[in-house]
Design an enzyme around this catalytic site. Sequence first.
Site, PDB file in Angstrom:
ATOM      1  N   LEU A 181     -23.000   0.195  -2.165  1.00 58.20           N
ATOM      2  CA  LEU A 181     -23.896   1.175  -1.559  1.00 58.20           C
ATOM      3  C   LEU A 181     -24.989   1.629  -2.518  1.00 58.20           C
ATOM      4  CD1 LEU A 181     -21.117   3.263   0.221  1.00 58.20           C
ATOM      5  CD2 LEU A 181     -22.130   1.066   0.851  1.00 58.20           C
ATOM      6  N   TYR A 224       0.850  -1.193   0.000  1.00 60.19           N
ATOM      7  CA  TYR A 224       0.000   0.000   0.000  1.00 60.19           C
ATOM      8  C   TYR A 224       0.883   1.240   0.000  1.00 60.19           C
ATOM      9  CZ  TYR A 224      -3.691  -3.311   1.252  1.00 60.19           C
ATOM     10  OH  TYR A 224      -4.559  -4.375   1.274  1.00 60.19           O
ATOM     11  N   PHE A 273     -12.822  -5.110   0.484  1.00 61.63           N
ATOM     12  CA  PHE A 273     -13.908  -4.417  -0.229  1.00 61.63           C
ATOM     13  C   PHE A 273     -15.241  -4.667   0.489  1.00 61.63           C
ATOM     14  CE2 PHE A 273     -12.219  -3.898  -4.915  1.00 61.63           C
ATOM     15  CZ  PHE A 273     -11.281  -2.982  -4.460  1.00 61.63           C
ATOM     16  N   PRO A 274     -15.302  -4.454   1.806  1.00 58.21           N
ATOM     17  CA  PRO A 274     -16.572  -4.722   2.511  1.00 58.21           C
ATOM     18  C   PRO A 274     -17.704  -3.831   2.017  1.00 58.21           C
ATOM     19  CG  PRO A 274     -15.034  -3.533   3.940  1.00 58.21           C
ATOM     20  CD  PRO A 274     -14.256  -3.967   2.728  1.00 58.21           C
ATOM     21  N   LEU A 275     -17.335  -2.680   1.417  1.00 61.02           N
ATOM     22  CA  LEU A 275     -18.358  -1.806   0.826  1.00 61.02           C
ATOM     23  C   LEU A 275     -18.332  -1.941  -0.694  1.00 61.02           C
ATOM     24  CD1 LEU A 275     -17.582   1.409   2.955  1.00 61.02           C
ATOM     25  CD2 LEU A 275     -19.220  -0.420   3.463  1.00 61.02           C
ATOM     26  N   GLY A 276     -17.657  -2.987  -1.180  1.00 60.44           N
ATOM     27  CA  GLY A 276     -17.513  -3.134  -2.632  1.00 60.44           C
ATOM     28  C   GLY A 276     -16.776  -1.946  -3.217  1.00 60.44           C
TER      29      GLY A 276
END
Length: 283
Positions: free
Chosen positions: A220, A67, A212-215
């Site tokens: 959303l 990162y 990517f828990p929120l994609g």
Amino acid sequence: MADLLPPAGAAGTLRLGDLTVNRLGFGAMRVAGPDIWGDPKDRSAMRRLLVCAFELGHTFFDTADSYGPNVSETIIAEALHPYPAGLVIGTKGGLVRPSRHRWDEDGRPEHLRRALDGSLKRLRLERVDLYQFHAPDPKVPFADSVGTLAELQRAGKIRHLGVSNVTVKQLDEARRIATIVSVQNEYNIGNRADDDVLAACTKAGIAFIPWFPLGAGRALGSAEVKRVAASLNATPAQVAIAWLLAHSPVMLPIPGTSSIAHLEENAAAAALQLSATDLAALA
Ligand SMILES: NC(=O)c1ccc[n+]([C@@H]2O[C@H](COP(=O)([O-])OP(=O)(O)OC[C@H]3O[C@@H](n4cnc5c(N)ncnc54)[C@H](OP(=O)(O)O)[C@@H]3O)[C@@H](O)[C@H]2O)c1
């Protein structure tokens, strides 16, 4: 007396080997620059974000040498070292960044040894609490990569081992070589392709860390997520996180953000209870 539990602590705790963390973690990938390449525009704002993430009750931070590369780990140390009691940092090795848009696997033993030493130095640690093999390298036998990390664990540089981007077969293979406490694969309400890996983790009591828990923001936009959110006076991100937390007791979501407003919003999702009707609507 006022309730002293910080917001992200409301979803309870989970074990990573002998360590206990709050079930809602923090993904520290986005403290690096755009495209996770180079330095962020405002380094001191990212340091404040990390301190705020801990204060809000995120006791598990996820990062990786790739990162930046090397930026997220460095800023974590700048912001939080000496680390407060209770903070568990999970980092990863096994991907390299020859240029801005490349994420290449490198699971060679010599690379993993060097990568771990680099992470220890940047994080200012003698031992990493959770070291995750970032992704299997098709050019290197998986057992050689995991075996090297098991050796480094025996040498005292790694407390607990995790794997990432694995199939059930690879997880089984890794577990024959070492004790694996976590799996980190892509998973969210809109992408459940790794349901089989999640089921294996749930059965074995291994933490499942959905990346990517929120994609990456895409989860959303779902009409159902928005409808449930509106009915609960919550936001779509909060519903996406609460859904993950309700979906398996081993789930350890690590939503990522570079915004304090989103961080606060996401932390509050730990207290959001979805009813059986909400869950059925989101099934
Ligand atoms: N193992 C792997 O291969 C792998 C791969 C990718 C990621 N990861 C890990 O997974 C963590 C999470 O992934 P991620 O950050 O890529 O994706 P994510 O958590 O699914 O989504 C982050 C994106 O959603 C936005 N966002 C966050 N909170 C929001 C909110 N409340 N409302 C609206 N938008 C919101 C963020 O933008 P803002 O900055 O504007 O909030 C960002 O663009 C990373 O930090 C990293 O640690 C691992």
